[in-house]
Design a protein around this motif. Structure first.
Motif, PDB file in Angstrom:
ATOM      1  N   MET A   1       9.753 -92.097  30.547  1.00 40.00           N
ATOM      2  CA  MET A   1      11.158 -92.324  30.358  1.00 40.00           C
ATOM      3  C   MET A   1      11.854 -91.059  29.872  1.00 40.00           C
ATOM      4  SD  MET A   1      13.262 -94.808  30.534  1.00 40.00           S
ATOM      5  CE  MET A   1      14.542 -95.694  29.847  1.00 40.00           C
ATOM      6  N   LYS A   2      11.174 -90.344  28.931  1.00 40.01           N
ATOM      7  CA  LYS A   2      11.745 -89.113  28.411  1.00 40.01           C
ATOM      8  C   LYS A   2      11.880 -88.091  29.532  1.00 40.01           C
ATOM      9  CE  LYS A   2      10.119 -89.289  23.662  1.00 40.01           C
ATOM     10  NZ  LYS A   2       9.332 -88.600  22.665  1.00 40.01           N
ATOM     11  N   LYS A   3      10.881 -88.042  30.426  1.00 39.73           N
ATOM     12  CA  LYS A   3      10.923 -87.093  31.531  1.00 39.73           C
ATOM     13  C   LYS A   3      12.111 -87.376  32.454  1.00 39.73           C
ATOM     14  CE  LYS A   3       6.005 -86.108  31.788  1.00 39.73           C
ATOM     15  NZ  LYS A   3       4.818 -86.143  32.619  1.00 39.73           N
ATOM     16  N   LEU A   4      12.409 -88.635  32.655  1.00 45.78           N
ATOM     17  CA  LEU A   4      13.532 -89.024  33.510  1.00 45.78           C
ATOM     18  C   LEU A   4      14.868 -88.606  32.895  1.00 45.78           C
ATOM     19  CD1 LEU A   4      14.238 -90.503  36.126  1.00 45.78           C
ATOM     20  CD2 LEU A   4      14.391 -92.593  34.797  1.00 45.78           C
ATOM     21  N   ILE A   5      15.014 -88.783  31.606  1.00 49.37           N
ATOM     22  CA  ILE A   5      16.249 -88.400  30.919  1.00 49.37           C
ATOM     23  C   ILE A   5      16.394 -86.881  30.897  1.00 49.37           C
ATOM     24  CG2 ILE A   5      17.444 -88.409  28.685  1.00 49.37           C
ATOM     25  CD1 ILE A   5      16.253 -91.195  28.220  1.00 49.37           C
ATOM     26  N   ILE A   6      15.309 -86.174  30.583  1.00 48.88           N
ATOM     27  CA  ILE A   6      15.353 -84.704  30.541  1.00 48.88           C
ATOM     28  C   ILE A   6      15.661 -84.158  31.944  1.00 48.88           C
ATOM     29  CG2 ILE A   6      13.963 -82.631  30.160  1.00 48.88           C
ATOM     30  CD1 ILE A   6      12.544 -84.139  27.902  1.00 48.88           C
ATOM     31  N   GLY A   7      15.038 -84.747  32.955  1.00 46.75           N
ATOM     32  CA  GLY A   7      15.313 -84.325  34.337  1.00 46.75           C
ATOM     33  C   GLY A   7      16.766 -84.549  34.720  1.00 46.75           C
ATOM     34  N   GLY A   8      17.341 -85.659  34.303  1.00 41.77           N
ATOM     35  CA  GLY A   8      18.739 -85.967  34.588  1.00 41.77           C
ATOM     36  C   GLY A   8      19.679 -84.986  33.901  1.00 41.77           C
ATOM     37  N   VAL A   9      19.363 -84.626  32.655  1.00 37.59           N
ATOM     38  CA  VAL A   9      20.187 -83.669  31.908  1.00 37.59           C
ATOM     39  C   VAL A   9      20.119 -82.292  32.571  1.00 37.59           C
ATOM     40  CG1 VAL A   9      20.409 -82.450  29.692  1.00 37.59           C
ATOM     41  CG2 VAL A   9      20.049 -84.917  29.728  1.00 37.59           C
ATOM     42  N   ILE A  10      18.924 -81.874  32.960  1.00 42.38           N
ATOM     43  CA  ILE A  10      18.751 -80.578  33.629  1.00 42.38           C
ATOM     44  C   ILE A  10      19.524 -80.574  34.954  1.00 42.38           C
ATOM     45  CG2 ILE A  10      17.075 -79.074  34.765  1.00 42.38           C
ATOM     46  CD1 ILE A  10      15.104 -79.817  32.517  1.00 42.38           C
ATOM     47  N   ASN A  11      19.436 -81.643  35.725  1.00 45.87           N
ATOM     48  CA  ASN A  11      20.190 -81.738  36.983  1.00 45.87           C
ATOM     49  C   ASN A  11      21.698 -81.679  36.737  1.00 45.87           C
ATOM     50  OD1 ASN A  11      18.051 -81.815  38.765  1.00 45.87           O
ATOM     51  ND2 ASN A  11      17.897 -84.059  38.741  1.00 45.87           N
ATOM     52  N   ALA A  12      22.162 -82.299  35.688  1.00 49.50           N
ATOM     53  CA  ALA A  12      23.588 -82.286  35.361  1.00 49.50           C
ATOM     54  C   ALA A  12      24.035 -80.871  35.000  1.00 49.50           C
ATOM     55  CB  ALA A  12      23.885 -83.250  34.219  1.00 49.50           C
ATOM     56  N   ILE A  13      23.215 -80.170  34.205  1.00 55.62           N
ATOM     57  CA  ILE A  13      23.554 -78.791  33.817  1.00 55.62           C
ATOM     58  C   ILE A  13      23.581 -77.889  35.045  1.00 55.62           C
ATOM     59  CG2 ILE A  13      22.729 -76.770  32.533  1.00 55.62           C
ATOM     60  CD1 ILE A  13      21.697 -78.759  30.385  1.00 55.62           C
ATOM     61  N   ILE A  14      22.594 -78.018  35.903  1.00 55.98           N
ATOM     62  CA  ILE A  14      22.544 -77.202  37.125  1.00 55.98           C
ATOM     63  C   ILE A  14      23.758 -77.508  38.009  1.00 55.98           C
ATOM     64  CG2 ILE A  14      21.281 -76.818  39.282  1.00 55.98           C
ATOM     65  CD1 ILE A  14      18.683 -77.159  37.653  1.00 55.98           C
ATOM     66  N   SER A  15      24.114 -78.768  38.135  1.00 57.05           N
ATOM     67  CA  SER A  15      25.275 -79.152  38.945  1.00 57.05           C
ATOM     68  C   SER A  15      26.566 -78.560  38.387  1.00 57.05           C
ATOM     69  CB  SER A  15      25.414 -80.672  39.003  1.00 57.05           C
ATOM     70  OG  SER A  15      24.300 -81.242  39.639  1.00 57.05           O
ATOM     71  N   ILE A  16      26.715 -78.553  37.086  1.00 56.82           N
ATOM     72  CA  ILE A  16      27.907 -77.991  36.451  1.00 56.82           C
ATOM     73  C   ILE A  16      27.975 -76.489  36.684  1.00 56.82           C
ATOM     74  CG2 ILE A  16      28.991 -77.501  34.212  1.00 56.82           C
ATOM     75  CD1 ILE A  16      28.026 -80.304  33.322  1.00 56.82           C
ATOM     76  N   VAL A  17      26.831 -75.797  36.522  1.00 61.34           N
ATOM     77  CA  VAL A  17      26.805 -74.349  36.717  1.00 61.34           C
ATOM     78  C   VAL A  17      27.116 -73.995  38.172  1.00 61.34           C
ATOM     79  CG1 VAL A  17      25.304 -72.316  36.703  1.00 61.34           C
ATOM     80  CG2 VAL A  17      25.268 -73.897  34.778  1.00 61.34           C
ATOM     81  N   VAL A  18      26.457 -74.663  39.123  1.00 60.96           N
ATOM     82  CA  VAL A  18      26.680 -74.375  40.538  1.00 60.96           C
ATOM     83  C   VAL A  18      28.108 -74.746  40.945  1.00 60.96           C
ATOM     84  CG1 VAL A  18      25.998 -75.017  42.881  1.00 60.96           C
ATOM     85  CG2 VAL A  18      24.252 -74.546  41.162  1.00 60.96           C
ATOM     86  N   GLY A  19      28.584 -75.892  40.526  1.00 64.69           N
ATOM     87  CA  GLY A  19      29.939 -76.322  40.858  1.00 64.69           C
ATOM     88  C   GLY A  19      30.990 -75.402  40.247  1.00 64.69           C
ATOM     89  N   GLY A  20      30.766 -74.991  39.009  1.00 61.93           N
ATOM     90  CA  GLY A  20      31.693 -74.063  38.353  1.00 61.93           C
ATOM     91  C   GLY A  20      31.720 -72.713  39.049  1.00 61.93           C
ATOM     92  N   GLY A  21      30.551 -72.227  39.453  1.00 62.78           N
ATOM     93  CA  GLY A  21      30.487 -70.952  40.175  1.00 62.78           C
ATOM     94  C   GLY A  21      31.198 -71.038  41.521  1.00 62.78           C
TER      95      GLY A  21
END
Length: 158
Positions: A1-21
């Motif tokens: 469960m922790k891996k799923l939440i951490i993976g979701g947070v990492i995906n959200a951060i990557i999406s924000i960085v790529v979208g912002g760029g």
């Protein structure tokens, strides 16, 4: 469960960085492409001529022989209009009197080019080329240009 939440947070951060760029890139290039257009419009404002007081003098159609890459004759028909000051009758009469000179300059300018290179030009580029040639020859003859602009009325290729 922790891996799923951490993976979701990492995906959200990557999406924000790529979208912002991507958003920054689009904004940067959109503003850099608009800057030259604004500069052109400001320089065009400085050269504004009151067309209400202008007179348009059509030159006779000019037939120009061009050579293509196979050294075959090709033809271009161009009709030029010179724009003069309608309030200055002497200058408008001078435009009419110098028609053969202006046609000769157009023929000399365009016939020195190949058919393919002329065909690649937009009408506005042909106009700029002819206007520059006219101004150069008129200045070389120590004459004052009686016109303030040139228009292309017709261009036909064969």
């Amino acid at each position: 469960m922790k891996k799923l939440i951490i993976g979701g947070v990492i995906n959200a951060i990557i999406s924000i960085v790529v979208g912002g760029g991507a958003a920054w890139g689009v904004t940067y290039y959109a503003h850099s492409n608009n800057a030259p257009v604004e500069k052109k419009s400001h320089s065009a404002d400085k050269k504004k001529v009151d067309l209400k007081k202008s007179v348009f003098i059509s030159m006779p159609e000019t037939l120009i022989t061009l050579h293509d890459k196979d050294d075959n004759d090709r033809y271009m028909l161009v009709e030029i209009v010179l724009v003069g000051d309608g309030e200055d009758k002497e200058k408008t009469d001078l435009i009419t009197a110098n028609e053969p000179l202006y046609q000769s300059i157009a023929v000399d300018t365009l016939s020195s080019m190949s058919y393919e290179s002329v065909r690649k030009l937009h009408v506005s580029e042909i106009k700029d080329l002819l206007l520059a040639s006219l101004n150069k020859v008129v200045a070389a003859r120590n004459m004052e240009a009686p016109y303030h602009d040139l228009l292309i009325k017709k261009v036909v290729y064969q």
